[in-house]
Design an enzyme around this catalytic site. Sequence first.
Site, PDB file in Angstrom:
ATOM      1  NE  ARG A 130     -20.214  58.489 182.175  1.00 21.52           N
ATOM      2  CZ  ARG A 130     -19.721  59.722 182.004  1.00 21.52           C
ATOM      3  NH1 ARG A 130     -19.712  60.266 180.803  1.00 21.52           N
ATOM      4  NH2 ARG A 130     -19.262  60.397 183.018  1.00 21.52           N
TER       5      ARG A 130
ATOM      6  CG  PHE B  27     -27.461  68.842 180.322  1.00 19.59           C
ATOM      7  CD1 PHE B  27     -26.213  69.437 180.484  1.00 19.59           C
ATOM      8  CD2 PHE B  27     -27.629  67.543 180.773  1.00 19.59           C
ATOM      9  CE1 PHE B  27     -25.162  68.767 181.077  1.00 19.59           C
ATOM     10  CE2 PHE B  27     -26.585  66.854 181.372  1.00 19.59           C
ATOM     11  CZ  PHE B  27     -25.352  67.467 181.521  1.00 19.59           C
ATOM     12  CB  VAL B  28     -27.723  66.117 174.947  1.00 22.11           C
ATOM     13  CG1 VAL B  28     -28.659  66.998 174.131  1.00 22.11           C
ATOM     14  CG2 VAL B  28     -26.278  66.551 174.737  1.00 22.11           C
TER      15      VAL B  28
ATOM     16  CG  ASP C 203     -22.015  62.288 182.853  1.00 18.94           C
ATOM     17  OD1 ASP C 203     -21.424  62.993 182.012  1.00 18.94           O
ATOM     18  OD2 ASP C 203     -21.933  62.480 184.084  1.00 18.94           O
TER      19      ASP C 203
ATOM     20  CD  GLU D  78     -14.827  65.685 175.079  1.00 23.03           C
ATOM     21  OE1 GLU D  78     -15.045  64.470 175.227  1.00 23.03           O
ATOM     22  OE2 GLU D  78     -14.588  66.458 176.019  1.00 23.03           O
ATOM     23  CG  ASP D  79     -18.579  63.904 175.504  1.00 24.10           C
ATOM     24  OD1 ASP D  79     -17.825  64.900 175.415  1.00 24.10           O
ATOM     25  OD2 ASP D  79     -19.023  63.502 176.596  1.00 24.10           O
TER      26      ASP D  79
ATOM     27  CE  LYS E 213     -25.095  71.379 175.089  1.00 23.46           C
ATOM     28  NZ  LYS E 213     -25.105  71.468 176.568  1.00 23.46           N
TER      29      LYS E 213
ATOM     30  CE  LYS F 139     -15.760  57.988 184.955  1.00 21.12           C
ATOM     31  NZ  LYS F 139     -16.700  58.080 186.058  1.00 21.12           N
ATOM     32  N   GLY F 140     -16.837  60.415 178.640  1.00 21.96           N
ATOM     33  CA  GLY F 140     -17.920  60.674 177.682  1.00 21.96           C
ATOM     34  C   GLY F 140     -17.662  60.198 176.264  1.00 21.96           C
TER      35      GLY F 140
END
Length: 177
Positions: free
Chosen positions: A162, A149-150, A156, A96-97, A128, A40-41
Site C-alpha cells: 500500500r 492486478f495492481v 494492496d 475509492e481506490d 477496470k 483501507k485502499g
Amino acid sequence: MDKLRILIPREQIAAKVAEIGARITADFLGESVVLIGVLKGATIFLADLARQIQLDATFDFIAVSSYGNSQQQSGEVKLVKDVDSSMEGRNVVLVEDILDTGVTLAYIRNLLQARQPRSMKIAALLDKVSRRTQPIQADYVGFQIPDEFVVGYGLDFAERYRNLPDICVLESYSDGA
Ligand code: IMP
Ligand code: MG
C-alpha cells in the site's frame, strides 16, 4: 521475490489527483462536502485528493469486506465499519481506490443513498471497465486500466505494497514470505 512493473508513475498520479480536486471544487462551489473513504485502499488517494479540494470539507470512513480472496470478488459484501456521521442532506463524495466489478461500490452507494444525502458522487482513482458486473460508474475517474492486478498508492496484495508511491502491476508473486 514478487515482480512489480510501474504502470502509473507518481507524477502522473499527482497531476490527475489535482485535476479531480479542481473539478470537485468547481462542482460544489459555495457548498460543503463530506469525503467518505473506503478503508483501507482509498486512504492515500483521499489524503492527496482532500488537499486539492478548496471547499469546506469533512472526512468519514467506511469499511466493508468481501467474501472471497483478494483477487476475486464473490458478489457478497459485508459492512465492517459504518460511517460515523449522518448523511442526511449532505453532499457525499465516495472516494475509492479502484472500481473493478463494481460490487463493493454498488453496495456502499445503496447503503448511503437510503440515508437521503443531498447528492452523491463517486471518485475512483482507477477503473477496470472490462471487469464490471454491476451497473455503476464513477463521476470522477483517474485512470482506466486494463484487467491486471495492481498495487501501490493504497492498493494492496495481501495487505502489502500500500505504501508504494507508484501504481504497479504485480506481474508474479512468490508464496514464501
Ligand atoms: P469490486 O467490488 O470488484 O469493484 O472491487 C473493488 C475492490 O477490490 C477494491 O476496493 C479493491 O480493494 C479490490 N481490488 C480490485 N482490483 C484490485 C487490484 O487490481 N489490486 C488491488 N485491489 C483490487
Ligand atoms: Mg478497496
